[in-house]
Every structure is written in C-alpha cells, then in structure tokens.
Scaffold this motif. Structure first.
Motif, PDB file in Angstrom:
ATOM      1  N   THR A  27       0.857  -1.193   0.000  1.00  0.00           N
ATOM      2  CA  THR A  27       0.000   0.000   0.000  1.00  0.00           C
ATOM      3  C   THR A  27       0.885   1.232   0.000  1.00  0.00           C
ATOM      4  O   THR A  27       2.039   1.188   0.433  1.00  0.00           O
ATOM      5  N   GLY A  28       0.339   2.335  -0.463  1.00  0.00           N
ATOM      6  CA  GLY A  28       1.055   3.607  -0.424  1.00  0.00           C
ATOM      7  C   GLY A  28       2.247   3.651  -1.350  1.00  0.00           C
ATOM      8  O   GLY A  28       2.516   2.726  -2.109  1.00  0.00           O
ATOM      9  N   GLY A  29       2.968   4.748  -1.306  1.00  0.00           N
ATOM     10  CA  GLY A  29       4.192   4.903  -2.073  1.00  0.00           C
ATOM     11  C   GLY A  29       4.000   4.819  -3.575  1.00  0.00           C
ATOM     12  O   GLY A  29       4.902   4.391  -4.295  1.00  0.00           O
ATOM     13  N   GLY A  30       2.805   5.190  -4.055  1.00  0.00           N
ATOM     14  CA  GLY A  30       2.541   5.164  -5.485  1.00  0.00           C
ATOM     15  C   GLY A  30       2.076   3.822  -6.014  1.00  0.00           C
ATOM     16  O   GLY A  30       1.873   3.660  -7.212  1.00  0.00           O
ATOM     17  N   TYR A  31       1.914   2.837  -5.127  1.00  0.00           N
ATOM     18  CA  TYR A  31       1.501   1.494  -5.550  1.00  0.00           C
ATOM     19  C   TYR A  31       0.073   1.485  -6.088  1.00  0.00           C
ATOM     20  O   TYR A  31      -0.816   2.134  -5.544  1.00  0.00           O
ATOM     21  N   ALA A  32      -0.128   0.732  -7.154  1.00  0.00           N
ATOM     22  CA  ALA A  32      -1.459   0.493  -7.705  1.00  0.00           C
ATOM     23  C   ALA A  32      -1.434  -0.844  -8.437  1.00  0.00           C
ATOM     24  O   ALA A  32      -0.457  -1.156  -9.140  1.00  0.00           O
ATOM     25  N   ARG A  33      -2.474  -1.641  -8.252  1.00  0.00           N
ATOM     26  CA  ARG A  33      -2.600  -2.890  -9.001  1.00  0.00           C
ATOM     27  C   ARG A  33      -2.566  -2.588 -10.494  1.00  0.00           C
ATOM     28  O   ARG A  33      -3.001  -1.530 -10.936  1.00  0.00           O
ATOM     29  N   GLN A  34      -2.073  -3.563 -11.248  1.00  0.00           N
ATOM     30  CA  GLN A  34      -1.960  -3.396 -12.692  1.00  0.00           C
ATOM     31  C   GLN A  34      -2.788  -4.440 -13.432  1.00  0.00           C
ATOM     32  O   GLN A  34      -2.873  -5.596 -13.000  1.00  0.00           O
ATOM     33  N   VAL A  35      -3.380  -4.021 -14.543  1.00  0.00           N
ATOM     34  CA  VAL A  35      -4.106  -4.944 -15.409  1.00  0.00           C
ATOM     35  C   VAL A  35      -3.118  -5.973 -15.933  1.00  0.00           C
ATOM     36  O   VAL A  35      -1.983  -5.630 -16.289  1.00  0.00           O
ATOM     37  N   ILE A  36      -3.541  -7.255 -15.961  1.00  0.00           N
ATOM     38  CA  ILE A  36      -2.688  -8.304 -16.521  1.00  0.00           C
ATOM     39  C   ILE A  36      -3.473  -9.089 -17.564  1.00  0.00           C
ATOM     40  O   ILE A  36      -4.309  -9.915 -17.229  1.00  0.00           O
ATOM     41  N   PRO A  37      -3.228  -8.795 -18.833  1.00  0.00           N
ATOM     42  CA  PRO A  37      -3.886  -9.553 -19.890  1.00  0.00           C
ATOM     43  C   PRO A  37      -3.128 -10.861 -20.155  1.00  0.00           C
ATOM     44  O   PRO A  37      -1.896 -10.908 -20.037  1.00  0.00           O
ATOM     45  N   PHE A  38      -3.867 -11.913 -20.509  1.00  0.00           N
ATOM     46  CA  PHE A  38      -3.269 -13.232 -20.718  1.00  0.00           C
ATOM     47  C   PHE A  38      -3.465 -13.717 -22.148  1.00  0.00           C
ATOM     48  O   PHE A  38      -4.470 -13.420 -22.795  1.00  0.00           O
ATOM     49  N   SER A  39      -2.507 -14.530 -22.581  1.00  0.00           N
ATOM     50  CA  SER A  39      -2.575 -15.195 -23.878  1.00  0.00           C
ATOM     51  C   SER A  39      -3.614 -16.319 -23.831  1.00  0.00           C
ATOM     52  O   SER A  39      -4.077 -16.699 -22.760  1.00  0.00           O
ATOM     53  N   ALA A  40      -3.934 -16.851 -24.990  1.00  0.00           N
ATOM     54  CA  ALA A  40      -4.825 -18.005 -25.064  1.00  0.00           C
ATOM     55  C   ALA A  40      -4.150 -19.198 -24.372  1.00  0.00           C
ATOM     56  O   ALA A  40      -2.927 -19.338 -24.434  1.00  0.00           O
TER      57      ALA A  40
END
Length: 125
Positions: free
Chosen positions: A40-53
């Motif tokens: 948490t904090g310090g500029g953290y943010a979850r990131q989208v993770i797209p997946f291959s087939a």
C-alpha cells in the motif's frame, strides 16, 4: 484429481480472459484465505494483466501475460515482494489465484516492479 485439458481451458478462459483482472503485489503469503499483506502507499497500484490463449505446456494447460507489466515507480519503500495475486478489481474485489515469486524482490523508493512478457504464468492440470 486433475482437470481435463478441455475443462482447464474453459476455466482459464472464464476466470482470467473474459474480463479485466489485476495483478497485486504482497509482502507476505496471501494464502487461500486472502490474509496476506498487499503493498500500500508509495505510489503502488494494481496493474491490469492480460493473458494469452491457453496452451498445453509441460502437460498442463497454461496462460501467460502477453504484455510487459510495469508497476508505477515507487515513491516510498514497498518492502520485499514475496508473492503475487490475481484479483477481480483495481481495489478490493476477489482474489482468484496467488503464488510465491521465484526470487523475492525488495522495492525501494525510485524502483519499479516489472513482470516481463510470458513471465506471469497460471497453470491447471
């Protein structure tokens, strides 16, 4: 008991490829009960993770991230990242899977956590 390749393919597609899922970083094991400590904090943010087939690799149905995943540059120390999880929302949401990093990484102010293409893998038997 394992899954057939057909069923594993259906599960991976339904859980990880039909909507947006997010990669979260943890400084402790989230466990199946979702009790770990997410950064948490310090500029953290979850990131989208797209997946291959899905594809069969090593006898298991597998998906991999198909783009470079870059977290924001840390504006404060995040600690040692030991685990990652896939979650259903950018905040809150449901944890759908988790695992330990092969090599934990300490993120200090000014660092950036990156997952190279094809390095984030989810496998079902």
């Amino acid at each position: 008991m394992g899954f057939s390749f057909a069923r594993a393919l259906a599960i991976l597609n339904a859980e990880f490829r039909t909507g947006t899922v997010y990669l979260a970083l943890y400084t402790s094991n989230p466990t199946a009960s979702d009790t770990g400590t997410e950064v948490t904090g310090g500029g953290y943010a979850r990131q989208v993770i797209p997946f291959s087939a899905p594809a069969v690799e090593g006898g298991k149905q597998s998906i991999k991230n198909n783009v470079l995943i870059q977290f924001p540059v840390a504006t404060a120390d995040w600690g040692t990242i030991t685990h990652i999880a896939i979650r259903s929302a950018v905040t809150g949401g449901t944890m759908t899977s988790f695992g330990a990093l092969t090599s934990p990484r300490t993120i200090m102010q000014g660092d950036r956590f990156v997952i190279e293409v094809d390095s984030g893998v989810v496998r079902l038997v």
